[in-house]
Write a protein that holds these residues in place. Structure first.
Motif, PDB file in Angstrom:
ATOM      1  N   UNK A 128       0.923  -1.109   0.023  1.00 17.41           N
ATOM      2  CA  UNK A 128       0.006   0.001   0.002  1.00 17.41           C
ATOM      3  C   UNK A 128       1.082   1.463  -0.077  1.00 17.41           C
ATOM      4  N   UNK A 129       0.584   2.141  -0.808  1.00 14.50           N
ATOM      5  CA  UNK A 129       1.364   3.394  -0.888  1.00 14.50           C
ATOM      6  C   UNK A 129       0.531   4.467  -0.181  1.00 14.50           C
ATOM      7  N   UNK A 130       1.015   5.258   0.734  1.00 12.50           N
ATOM      8  CA  UNK A 130       0.550   6.232   1.399  1.00 12.50           C
ATOM      9  C   UNK A 130       1.291   7.646   1.431  1.00 12.50           C
ATOM     10  N   UNK A 131       0.544   8.824   1.333  1.00  9.50           N
ATOM     11  CA  UNK A 131       0.736   9.960   1.563  1.00  9.50           C
ATOM     12  C   UNK A 131       0.549  10.313   2.875  1.00  9.50           C
ATOM     13  N   UNK A 132       0.893  11.523   3.285  1.00  9.21           N
ATOM     14  CA  UNK A 132       0.613  11.798   4.851  1.00  9.21           C
ATOM     15  C   UNK A 132      -0.974  11.961   4.985  1.00  9.21           C
ATOM     16  N   UNK A 133      -1.616  12.157   3.757  1.00 11.99           N
ATOM     17  CA  UNK A 133      -3.134  12.368   4.079  1.00 11.99           C
ATOM     18  C   UNK A 133      -3.962  11.166   3.543  1.00 11.99           C
ATOM     19  N   UNK A 134      -3.323  10.180   3.219  1.00 15.39           N
ATOM     20  CA  UNK A 134      -4.043   8.775   3.063  1.00 15.39           C
ATOM     21  C   UNK A 134      -3.544   8.049   1.846  1.00 15.39           C
ATOM     22  N   UNK A 135      -4.240   6.957   1.580  1.00 14.02           N
ATOM     23  CA  UNK A 135      -3.960   5.996   0.641  1.00 14.02           C
ATOM     24  C   UNK A 135      -3.842   6.565  -0.780  1.00 14.02           C
ATOM     25  N   UNK A 136      -2.600   6.357  -1.419  1.00  7.51           N
ATOM     26  CA  UNK A 136      -2.464   7.106  -2.779  1.00  7.51           C
ATOM     27  C   UNK A 136      -2.444   5.814  -3.924  1.00  7.51           C
ATOM     28  N   UNK A 137      -2.206   4.617  -3.413  1.00  3.07           N
ATOM     29  CA  UNK A 137      -2.001   3.418  -4.496  1.00  3.07           C
ATOM     30  C   UNK A 137      -1.991   2.133  -3.809  1.00  3.07           C
ATOM     31  N   UNK A 138      -2.330   0.877  -4.534  1.00  2.00           N
ATOM     32  CA  UNK A 138      -2.282  -0.149  -4.288  1.00  2.00           C
ATOM     33  C   UNK A 138      -1.006  -0.783  -5.423  1.00  2.00           C
ATOM     34  N   UNK A 139      -0.062  -1.303  -4.864  1.00  2.76           N
ATOM     35  CA  UNK A 139       0.971  -1.861  -5.365  1.00  2.76           C
ATOM     36  C   UNK A 139       1.130  -3.274  -6.009  1.00  2.76           C
ATOM     37  N   UNK A 140       1.995  -3.965  -6.614  1.00  2.19           N
ATOM     38  CA  UNK A 140       2.336  -5.228  -6.834  1.00  2.19           C
ATOM     39  C   UNK A 140       1.203  -6.135  -6.948  1.00  2.19           C
ATOM     40  N   UNK A 141       0.693  -6.177  -8.079  1.00  2.75           N
ATOM     41  CA  UNK A 141      -0.184  -6.870  -8.784  1.00  2.75           C
ATOM     42  C   UNK A 141       0.217  -8.309  -9.169  1.00  2.75           C
ATOM     43  N   UNK A 142       1.416  -8.791  -9.084  1.00  4.82           N
ATOM     44  CA  UNK A 142       1.949  -9.912  -9.483  1.00  4.82           C
ATOM     45  C   UNK A 142       1.362 -11.181  -9.240  1.00  4.82           C
ATOM     46  N   UNK A 143       0.757 -11.159  -8.302  1.00  6.12           N
ATOM     47  CA  UNK A 143      -0.266 -12.513  -7.973  1.00  6.12           C
ATOM     48  C   UNK A 143      -1.551 -12.347  -8.189  1.00  6.12           C
ATOM     49  N   UNK A 144      -2.234 -11.484  -8.742  1.00  7.79           N
ATOM     50  CA  UNK A 144      -3.690 -11.210  -9.220  1.00  7.79           C
ATOM     51  C   UNK A 144      -3.987 -12.486  -9.866  1.00  7.79           C
ATOM     52  N   UNK A 145      -5.432 -12.819  -9.847  1.00 11.15           N
ATOM     53  CA  UNK A 145      -6.128 -13.897 -10.375  1.00 11.15           C
ATOM     54  C   UNK A 145      -7.506 -13.705 -10.074  1.00 11.15           C
TER      55      UNK A 145
END
Length: 334
Positions: free
Chosen positions: A209-226
């Motif tokens: 999970x990628x966060x700035x100081x104000x909150x969530x900015x992105x979901x990372x690492x989709x290499x196991x998606x199914x």
């Protein structure tokens, strides 16, 4: 053969210019990671008069657990989830085998921090921590409502298939452990039936999970998606290894299960059966235990020379303890 900066400088402008309709000039290019499954680069470029920062993910051609869909489908799943409202980087272009760099994709770079010790402890992220349940549950709800049209190339990995595959791997190491056998028996007997099929992130946890100081900015690492049971993501998020020492807060070391389940139900309209979610927490713990064995035996069998891989083997004992805790709590709830 490892990709070089010079190769990237030759390939990327020709890939981007038809998509963005303007001349592309790469200004900076540096490798971020060179893992077993992905070679990741940070790029800065000017396209026309606009400055851009991108992430390039390339297939490293390394070993995996046989669950990765490949970079093409990883990119398509990530973009489909972003289109459905998940905080995730937009995919700019896919790269095929004949791209000159191998398979991969180029995506926008997002701002923020992903290191768990920083996110868990730094006062700068107080607001982000307060917003964590609602924002992360909202992102997960978006993933699970993603239309599956166009994602037919993703593997379908239900509980039974994963369980049998993982137990076969465990047995192959020639080190059968009683707790693994006990957990396998319980999981096999209690496989959820008629679970709904959705897009599943597959590695939905703190650290991705990628966060700035104000909150969530992105979901990372989709290499196991199914494609699979949406409760898999809720269970994996609560595996003790991803609490980073904060056992009393099962959801990533930041929240209680009941709080996160309520936020997810509100965002998705999908009810959460706590026992169903806990099934996947146990299966996730079982999976992490097998992964720890896999890492250690990659070293012991001479496939990799990484001492870090060998050291991960010590964590197998931690997962045995965690599995016993999960089993007791599930039996108490029955």
């Amino acid at each position: 053969m490892a990709v070089t900066v010079e190769q990237i400088e030759q390939v990327i402008p020709g890939l981007v210019e038809p998509v963005m309709g303007n001349r592309c000039l790469l200004q900076q290019c540096r490798r971020l990671t060179a893992g077993a499954s992905a070679d990741t680069w940070w790029l800065q470029a000017t396209v026309g008069q606009q400055q851009h920062q991108w992430i390039l993910r390339l297939d490293a051609g390394g070993e995996d657990l046989g669950m990765a869909p490949g970079k093409q489908w990883e990119a398509r799943a990530q973009q489909a989830a972003a289109d459905a409202g998940c905080a995730s980087a937009a995919v700019i272009a896919e790269l095929g085998e004949d791209s000159g760099l191998g398979c991969g994709y180029l995506m926008a770079a997002l701002p923020g921090e992903s290191l768990p010790p920083v996110l868990l402890k730094s006062p700068a992220y107080d607001t982000a921590r307060r917003r964590f349940p609602d924002q992360v549950a909202g992102a997960l709800a978006a993933i699970h409502r993603t239309p599956l049209t166009g994602l037919g190339g993703l593997p379908v990995l239900d509980a039974r298939r994963q369980l049998e595959q993982l137990y076969a791997m465990h047995r192959d190491y020639g080190e059968p452990l009683p707790v693994f056998a006990l957990a396998y028996g319980w999981l096999k007997e209690h496989v959820p039936e008629n679970a709904s099929l959705t897009l599943v992130h597959g590695d939905f946890r703190l650290g991705n999970f990628l966060f700035t100081e104000s909150g969530l900015s992105g979901i990372l690492d989709w290499e196991l998606t199914h494609l699979g049971d949406p409760m898999e993501d809720l269970g994996w998020l609560c595996v003790n290894a991803w609490r980073f020492g904060r056992r009393a807060k099962p959801v990533a070391g930041l929240a209680q299960r009941e709080v996160f389940h309520a936020a997810y139900e509100a965002a998705s309209g999908r009810p959460v059966d706590p026992v169903h979610a806990r099934y996947w927490e146990l299966l996730g713990t079982f999976k992490w235990g097998v992964i720890c064995q896999y890492q250690a035996y990659s070293y012991l069998r001479g496939r990799v020379s990484s001492v870090e891989r060998a050291a991960i083997g010590r964590r197998v004992a931690e997962t045995e303890y965690d599995m016993l805790i999960c089993l007791k709590e599930l039996q108490d709830a029955a």
